[in-house]
Enzyme design. Structure first.
Site, PDB file in Angstrom:
ATOM      1  N   SER A  65      28.600  28.439  46.913  1.00  0.00           N
ATOM      2  CA  SER A  65      29.031  29.583  47.704  1.00  0.00           C
ATOM      3  C   SER A  65      30.209  30.193  46.972  1.00  0.00           C
ATOM      4  O   SER A  65      31.205  29.523  46.742  1.00  0.00           O
ATOM      5  CB  SER A  65      29.456  29.159  49.105  1.00  0.00           C
ATOM      6  OG  SER A  65      30.194  30.200  49.708  1.00  0.00           O
ATOM      7  N   ARG A  66      30.088  31.468  46.583  1.00  0.00           N
ATOM      8  CA  ARG A  66      31.173  32.071  45.794  1.00  0.00           C
ATOM      9  C   ARG A  66      32.332  32.521  46.680  1.00  0.00           C
ATOM     10  O   ARG A  66      33.289  33.088  46.193  1.00  0.00           O
ATOM     11  CB  ARG A  66      30.631  33.225  44.949  1.00  0.00           C
ATOM     12  CG  ARG A  66      29.593  32.723  43.969  1.00  0.00           C
ATOM     13  CD  ARG A  66      29.272  33.671  42.847  1.00  0.00           C
ATOM     14  NE  ARG A  66      28.192  33.091  42.062  1.00  0.00           N
ATOM     15  CZ  ARG A  66      26.942  33.502  42.096  1.00  0.00           C
ATOM     16  NH1 ARG A  66      26.607  34.506  42.868  1.00  0.00           N
ATOM     17  NH2 ARG A  66      26.023  32.921  41.365  1.00  0.00           N
ATOM     18  N   VAL A  67      32.201  32.304  47.984  1.00  0.00           N
ATOM     19  CA  VAL A  67      33.327  32.575  48.886  1.00  0.00           C
ATOM     20  C   VAL A  67      34.093  31.282  49.123  1.00  0.00           C
ATOM     21  O   VAL A  67      35.308  31.263  49.251  1.00  0.00           O
ATOM     22  CB  VAL A  67      32.821  33.195  50.213  1.00  0.00           C
ATOM     23  CG1 VAL A  67      33.935  33.282  51.233  1.00  0.00           C
ATOM     24  CG2 VAL A  67      32.250  34.578  49.948  1.00  0.00           C
TER      25      VAL A  67
END
Length: 510
Positions: free
Chosen positions: A373-375
């Site tokens: 998850s790039r968040v």
């Protein structure tokens, strides 16, 4: 003088009538749900064209001598030489809370037999995504109720997280679980009269699915009490390629209404591989290049302009959000095929489901190494950050060590302990479908796992111990669970209480 004025007026009237005439065209060719029309000089891209008898088309190809339009509805009654007119309107779908609990087609018309839809607002199907200035960073969680996702691959409101894997690996299940969990949170907030909890509304877009599959998803949502918070948009396998091509854009427009009005929505596109196939069909019949060719006809632009519409808006612009979970089906795990790579590069992370794990009984079959998850932890509550910080690394190390250990070499005590802990983490993350776990229970169970309270439980009994612990905490320690849910962080006092509760449980569990 008057004659000169009359002449000028006559000329103006002549120009007006010629313009009006130019906006009436004739069908030159018709077939496969596509019409080639001559004489529409004033038509716009994506404008609705009236074919008469309640049949409309959508202008997609604007060429020098003709216009290529796709027909929405039954095209068999349209004949060559027939007159058509422009409407001056872009294609629109009804939006609003009146659609909640309903199943609609790609034009927003009801297909569930529950009467007309109460909606007096329409949104254009294609709309430019919010710009950078309007957007805000993602920092509120979308709790899916799936422990592996909420702990290791957290999804935030306004994020786009791809769910990717082979056929029958549980991709739809992840989306359905997320919808059920959101409905559970909404129900609890409604029952308590809680005005502070932000409701998250679900939109499920089924593209090219069998009608039996869609019916099954709808019945699961109804059983879980999630339908009052959900809108289902269907363009099934028996629908035309045109409807399948339009369905995700209609779903996005319905979701944008919630975002624009300061609410949160979650949209699941199931699945975009079939959407790309439908678009290819439409493109080939229109004789426009399909596939990888250049902008604006390529498949990359098709999916990027769809997924860019998901965003988290800043306070000045309504403070709403639209979260997208697109689904892509791979062939034999080939993530490097061109449609998967397209969507991976558009989204903010992916949940990769592995067939091997699925058949080993590890479900959800999430590959820890390839999922990201790039968040990240920005989309987690503090309590979850505190307990899940190391778990992804531990699990990835365990997979490496387990692969190494199967060669039967003697392992030192530390490695052995790491493998044993890893086996138990894998067991904790196993979860039956359609049974989302509340976030406070996830925090408590993960805390117990991280602090070694499952280490003395045999691996094949971990699931049983976890079920009993969950039961114990939710029935006897309701105050503690409510505190964790409310405070969203583990203070020293809460950690001491949690430790006491887990110790107390361990004494009773044999």
């Amino acid at each position: 003088m008057s004659t000169l004025l009359q002449e000028i007026e006559a000329q103006i009237a002549g120009v007006k009538t010629s313009v009006a005439k130019q906006n009436v065209g004739t069908v030159r060719e018709i077939g496969d749900g596509v019409a080639k029309i001559e004489g529409l000089t004033d038509v716009m891209l994506n404008e609705m064209i009236d074919f008469g008898n309640g049949i409309t088309g959508l202008a997609l190809n604007l060429e020098e001598t003709e216009v290529g339009a796709i027909i929405l509805g039954d095209y068999t009654s349209i004949k060559e030489g027939q007159e058509v007119r422009t409407t001056g309107k872009l294609l629109q779908v009804p939006v609003g809370k009146g659609l909640l609990g309903r199943v609609v087609n790609s034009l927003g018309q009801p297909v569930d037999g529950k009467g007309p839809i109460k909606s007096d607002v329409s949104y254009p199907v294609e709309k430019i995504a919010p710009g950078i200035i309007k957007r805000k960073s993602v920092n509120q969680p979308v709790q899916t109720g799936i422990m592996a996702v909420d702990a290791m691959i957290p999804i935030g409101r306004g994020q786009r997280e791809l769910i990717i894997g082979d056929r029958s690996t549980g991709k739809t299940t992840i989306g359905v679980d997320a919808m059920i969990n959101q409905a559970r949170i909404n129900q609890a907030a409604d029952a308590a009269g809680d005005k502070d909890t932000r409701r998250l509304y679900n939109i499920y877009v089924a593209i090219g699915q069998k009608q039996s599959n869609v019916a099954r998803v709808v019945s699961v949502l109804e059983e879980a009490g999630a339908m009052p918070y959900t809108i289902v948009v269907v363009a099934s396998a028996s629908d035309s390629a045109t409807n399948q091509y339009l369905a995700p854009f209609s779903g996005a427009a319905i979701g944008e209404w919630f975002m624009d009005n300061g609410m949160d929505a979650l949209i699941i596109f199931d699945d975009l591989s079939k959407h790309a196939t439908a678009y290819r069909q439409v493109s080939l019949v229109l004789k426009r290049p399909s596939g990888r060719e250049a902008y604006p006809g390529d498949v990359f632009y098709l999916h990027s302009r769809l997924l860019e519409r998901s965003a988290r808006l800043g306070e000045k612009y309504g403070n709403g959000s639209l979260t997208a979970l697109p689904i892509i089906e791979t062939q034999l795990g080939d993530v490097s095929a061109y449609i998967p790579t397209n969507v991976i590069s558009i989204t903010d992370g992916q949940i990769y489901l592995e067939t091997d794990l699925f058949y080993q009984g590890i479900r959800p079959a999430i590959s820890v190494g390839l999922s990201v998850s790039r968040v990240g932890s920005a989309a987690q509550i503090k309590a979850m950050k505190q307990v899940a910080g190391r778990v992804k690394l531990e699990l990835a190390q365990f997979r490496e060590l387990a692969a190494f250990a199967q060669f039967g070499s003697d392992l030192d005590a530390k490695t052995q302990a790491q493998i044993e802990r890893g086996k138990r983490i894998v067991e904790i993350f196993k979860q039956p479908q359609y049974k989302p776990i509340p976030i406070e229970v996830q925090v408590a169970v993960l805390w117990a796992g991280q602090n070694g309270y499952f280490d003395d439980v045999p691996v094949d009994r971990v699931k049983h111990a976890q079920a009993k612990m969950t039961d114990y905490l939710t029935s006897r320690k309701t105050d503690l669970m409510a505190k964790i849910a409310k405070e969203k962080a583990l203070s020293d006092a809460l950690t001491a209480d949690l430790k006491a509760a887990v110790m107390e449980f361990k004494q009773t569990y044999k």
